[in-house]
Write an enzyme that holds these catalytic residues in place. Structure first.
Site, PDB file in Angstrom:
ATOM      1  N   GLU A  31       0.832  -1.196   0.000  1.00 60.56           N
ATOM      2  CA  GLU A  31       0.000   0.000   0.000  1.00 60.56           C
ATOM      3  C   GLU A  31       0.869   1.250   0.000  1.00 60.56           C
ATOM      4  O   GLU A  31       1.939   1.278   0.603  1.00 60.56           O
ATOM      5  CB  GLU A  31      -0.950  -0.005   1.200  1.00 60.56           C
ATOM      6  CG  GLU A  31      -2.012  -1.088   1.081  1.00 60.56           C
ATOM      7  CD  GLU A  31      -3.004  -1.086   2.236  1.00 60.56           C
ATOM      8  OE1 GLU A  31      -4.146  -1.497   1.995  1.00 60.56           O
ATOM      9  OE2 GLU A  31      -2.644  -0.683   3.347  1.00 60.56           O
ATOM     10  N   CYS A  36       3.531   8.705   0.951  1.00 64.03           N
ATOM     11  CA  CYS A  36       4.026   7.766   1.956  1.00 64.03           C
ATOM     12  C   CYS A  36       4.269   6.429   1.271  1.00 64.03           C
ATOM     13  O   CYS A  36       3.324   5.781   0.807  1.00 64.03           O
ATOM     14  CB  CYS A  36       3.000   7.631   3.079  1.00 64.03           C
ATOM     15  SG  CYS A  36       3.466   6.475   4.384  1.00 64.03           S
ATOM     16  N   CYS A  52       6.062  -6.456   7.362  1.00 60.34           N
ATOM     17  CA  CYS A  52       7.011  -5.754   8.236  1.00 60.34           C
ATOM     18  C   CYS A  52       7.749  -6.751   9.102  1.00 60.34           C
ATOM     19  O   CYS A  52       7.166  -7.733   9.577  1.00 60.34           O
ATOM     20  CB  CYS A  52       6.275  -4.745   9.118  1.00 60.34           C
ATOM     21  SG  CYS A  52       7.387  -3.669  10.064  1.00 60.34           S
ATOM     22  N   CYS A  88       5.479  -3.937  16.265  1.00 58.38           N
ATOM     23  CA  CYS A  88       5.018  -2.854  17.138  1.00 58.38           C
ATOM     24  C   CYS A  88       3.533  -3.073  17.439  1.00 58.38           C
ATOM     25  O   CYS A  88       2.716  -3.213  16.527  1.00 58.38           O
ATOM     26  CB  CYS A  88       5.241  -1.500  16.470  1.00 58.38           C
ATOM     27  SG  CYS A  88       6.983  -1.181  16.089  1.00 58.38           S
ATOM     28  N   CYS A 127       0.599  -0.893  15.932  1.00 56.79           N
ATOM     29  CA  CYS A 127       0.628  -0.669  14.484  1.00 56.79           C
ATOM     30  C   CYS A 127      -0.039  -1.826  13.747  1.00 56.79           C
ATOM     31  O   CYS A 127       0.316  -2.996  13.960  1.00 56.79           O
ATOM     32  CB  CYS A 127       2.079  -0.514  14.023  1.00 56.79           C
ATOM     33  SG  CYS A 127       2.265  -0.260  12.243  1.00 56.79           S
ATOM     34  N   GLY A 130       6.757  -1.594   6.434  1.00 55.95           N
ATOM     35  CA  GLY A 130       8.136  -2.026   6.553  1.00 55.95           C
ATOM     36  C   GLY A 130       9.036  -1.106   7.347  1.00 55.95           C
ATOM     37  O   GLY A 130       8.700   0.051   7.612  1.00 55.95           O
ATOM     38  N   GLU A 131      10.190  -1.621   7.736  1.00 57.26           N
ATOM     39  CA  GLU A 131      11.250  -0.866   8.407  1.00 57.26           C
ATOM     40  C   GLU A 131      12.311  -0.537   7.360  1.00 57.26           C
ATOM     41  O   GLU A 131      13.052  -1.414   6.912  1.00 57.26           O
ATOM     42  CB  GLU A 131      11.833  -1.702   9.547  1.00 57.26           C
ATOM     43  CG  GLU A 131      13.167  -1.204  10.107  1.00 57.26           C
ATOM     44  CD  GLU A 131      13.162   0.259  10.538  1.00 57.26           C
ATOM     45  OE1 GLU A 131      13.921   1.047   9.929  1.00 57.26           O
ATOM     46  OE2 GLU A 131      12.413   0.612  11.460  1.00 57.26           O
ATOM     47  N   SER A 171      11.840   7.193   8.094  1.00 64.79           N
ATOM     48  CA  SER A 171      11.436   6.939   9.475  1.00 64.79           C
ATOM     49  C   SER A 171      11.884   5.549   9.901  1.00 64.79           C
ATOM     50  O   SER A 171      11.709   4.579   9.167  1.00 64.79           O
ATOM     51  CB  SER A 171       9.910   7.040   9.596  1.00 64.79           C
ATOM     52  OG  SER A 171       9.491   6.731  10.912  1.00 64.79           O
ATOM     53  N   SER A 184      10.543   6.705  15.324  1.00 65.41           N
ATOM     54  CA  SER A 184       9.301   6.259  15.964  1.00 65.41           C
ATOM     55  C   SER A 184       9.613   5.955  17.425  1.00 65.41           C
ATOM     56  O   SER A 184      10.026   4.839  17.754  1.00 65.41           O
ATOM     57  CB  SER A 184       8.764   5.016  15.246  1.00 65.41           C
ATOM     58  OG  SER A 184       8.348   5.331  13.938  1.00 65.41           O
ATOM     59  N   LEU A 185       9.414   6.929  18.288  1.00 66.24           N
ATOM     60  CA  LEU A 185       9.842   6.799  19.691  1.00 66.24           C
ATOM     61  C   LEU A 185       8.735   6.204  20.559  1.00 66.24           C
ATOM     62  O   LEU A 185       8.876   5.120  21.099  1.00 66.24           O
ATOM     63  CB  LEU A 185      10.281   8.160  20.221  1.00 66.24           C
ATOM     64  CG  LEU A 185      10.950   8.158  21.592  1.00 66.24           C
ATOM     65  CD1 LEU A 185      12.216   7.316  21.592  1.00 66.24           C
ATOM     66  CD2 LEU A 185      11.259   9.588  22.037  1.00 66.24           C
ATOM     67  N   HIS A 186       7.664   6.950  20.778  1.00 65.30           N
ATOM     68  CA  HIS A 186       6.416   6.472  21.383  1.00 65.30           C
ATOM     69  C   HIS A 186       6.464   6.154  22.872  1.00 65.30           C
ATOM     70  O   HIS A 186       5.419   5.838  23.460  1.00 65.30           O
ATOM     71  CB  HIS A 186       5.875   5.255  20.627  1.00 65.30           C
ATOM     72  CG  HIS A 186       5.816   5.438  19.149  1.00 65.30           C
ATOM     73  ND1 HIS A 186       5.156   6.502  18.570  1.00 65.30           N
ATOM     74  CD2 HIS A 186       6.364   4.714  18.130  1.00 65.30           C
ATOM     75  CE1 HIS A 186       5.279   6.423  17.243  1.00 65.30           C
ATOM     76  NE2 HIS A 186       6.016   5.353  16.957  1.00 65.30           N
ATOM     77  N   ASN A 239      -4.514   6.062  15.657  1.00 69.67           N
ATOM     78  CA  ASN A 239      -5.510   5.736  14.644  1.00 69.67           C
ATOM     79  C   ASN A 239      -5.971   4.296  14.861  1.00 69.67           C
ATOM     80  O   ASN A 239      -5.201   3.358  14.645  1.00 69.67           O
ATOM     81  CB  ASN A 239      -4.905   5.888  13.246  1.00 69.67           C
ATOM     82  CG  ASN A 239      -4.501   7.320  12.964  1.00 69.67           C
ATOM     83  OD1 ASN A 239      -5.318   8.224  13.046  1.00 69.67           O
ATOM     84  ND2 ASN A 239      -3.227   7.534  12.643  1.00 69.67           N
ATOM     85  N   CYS A 275      -1.620   6.902   9.733  1.00 74.94           N
ATOM     86  CA  CYS A 275      -0.387   6.366  10.318  1.00 74.94           C
ATOM     87  C   CYS A 275      -0.677   5.114  11.131  1.00 74.94           C
ATOM     88  O   CYS A 275      -1.541   5.104  11.999  1.00 74.94           O
ATOM     89  CB  CYS A 275       0.243   7.438  11.212  1.00 74.94           C
ATOM     90  SG  CYS A 275       1.780   6.931  11.992  1.00 74.94           S
TER      91      CYS A 275
END
Length: 409
Positions: free
Chosen positions: A118, A131, A138, A142, A145, A203-204, A235, A257-259, A334, A377
């Site tokens: 996507e 994006c 992935c 996480c 996600c 993906g990373e 990212s 991506s800290l969070h 989200n 996101c």
């Protein structure tokens, strides 16, 4: 609103051999293609430049349109190669104008119907952000996600990453003198085209370092797609050993991506933290090549109700980032089907943002875009997982059936 451009086709009984596409290739890749069809070495550099201009600046899809190249060579190219892009199997349009494309990559074998990924286009007043995905599925898990619930299938090749930008430009009427395909959604205000790229899709990116590096080189080339590296953001969830090389070799903007501000919580939200804890991650950020007030790192922080949104955590975030030129992007969570998390209340998000802002950091709250089509996101997830499972089953059966024959030899 959801618009299906075409329904997924059933797997073909026989593999259709396709001519390899030149769209998305590096200059070296184009030179190799020319060598394959016998173009003399002394001529290749000029021909690569011509192909590059036609493919990436003008976005042509037929070799016959390359009028600066002789008819004979155009015929040779058409006989051996194509300019095909991934197939758009579905196109969804949000009420806010966000567009999400489900793209099918060319098949790689008899039991591969083509991996699906996507890609999302986000129109804004002063820019158009694309994006892009870097992997099918992935490699990370996480917990907040949606993409992280999908297993990794494979890395995308550089040309498959570049092709996402080319598809977007084609469907937005963003190539000069090119008529968009039938059914494309072309902005009618003349100004909302692709100006920025963010590697924040499936993906990373730093686990596909070579593919991402080569894709960025193509995207940023000023004789083709011309997206400046300062307009490209990569990212990462924190692949610490690759952060320095990212800045040194690619020179893009960096987002983290800290969070969470505590290892215990980040271990749960972003399991990669068990390998590269917050201290090591932030040290890599402090040493990021080119870091300055003009080239700040964006720290992404998803707001999870009752999980990471307290005043104390806001203050600890400020303390952790002291000395790092940074912007803190607060992301309202989200929701997606099956998640256990909720989005923080709006007044809690504003309170968190105010603490960070008063400490001297820009702390915009990212406006959720494309929620109604699961394009926001953390919401991306294609049908690839289902399809690859079917393909793996077929492949496994074939391998089992083949064992006696191999053993008999």
């Amino acid at each position: 609103m959801t618009v299906s451009v075409s329904a997924p086709a059933a797997p073909a009984a026989e593999t259709v051999l396709r001519r390899p596409s030149l769209a998305g290739r590096t200059r070296a890749g184009l030179a190799e293609a020319l060598a394959e069809i016998g173009v003399p070495e002394k001529e290749r550099r000029m021909r690569v430049g011509q192909l590059w201009n036609w493919i990436y600046h003008y976005g042509v899809r037929e070799f016959d349109a390359m009028t600066t190249i002789g008819k004979g060579l155009r015929g040779q190219l058409a006989a051996h190669f194509s300019l095909d892009l991934p197939e758009v199997t579905a196109e969804q349009v949000s009420t806010d104008g966000t567009r999400k494309w489900l793209m099918r990559m060319p098949s790689t074998g008899p039991h591969d119907r083509g991996a699906e990924i996507e890609c999302v286009y986000i129109p804004e007043v002063d820019r158009g952000t694309l994006c892009v995905s870097s992997q099918v599925g992935c490699t990370l898990t996480c917990t907040f996600c949606h993409t992280g619930t999908q297993r990794l299938v494979r890395n995308l090749k550089a040309e498959e990453i570049v092709a996402q930008l080319m598809v977007a430009r084609e469907r937005l009427g963003d190539f000069p003198n090119r008529k968009p395909p039938e059914g494309a959604f072309v902005p009618n205000d003349g100004g909302r085209l692709v100006t920025n790229i963010v590697f924040m899709g499936m993906g990373e990116p730093l686990y596909n370092f070579d593919g991402v590096r080569d894709a960025i080189a193509i995207m940023s080339d000023d004789q083709g797609l011309s997206i400046g590296r300062r307009r490209i953001t990569v990212s990462t969830s924190g692949v610490v050993p690759q952060i320095g090389p990212l800045g040194g070799e690619m020179g893009t903007m960096l987002a983290i991506s800290l969070h969470a501000v505590r290892d215990e919580l980040r271990n749960e939200l972003v399991p990669l933290n068990k390998k590269y804890p917050i201290k090591d991650l932030l040290e890599a950020c402090r040493n990021y090549p080119g870091l300055s007030n003009a080239k700040r790192i964006t720290f992404e922080y998803v707001m999870l109700k009752g999980v990471n949104d307290s005043d104390a955590e806001a203050r600890e975030l400020v303390r952790l980032l002291k000395g790092i030129p940074a912007k803190i992007n607060l992301i309202p969570f989200n929701p997606w089907p099956g998640t256990k998390y909720e989005c923080s209340d709006w007044d809690r998000i504003e309170r968190f943002s105010d603490i960070v802002f008063r400490a001297g950091y820009a702390s915009p709250v990212r406006t959720p875009r494309g929620r109604d089509i699961l394009a926001a996101c953390g919401q991306l997830k294609s049908e690839t997982e289902k399809l690859s499972a079917r393909a793996r089953l077929m492949l496994d059966q074939d391998q089992v059936e083949a064992v006696p024959a191999v053993a008999a030899e």
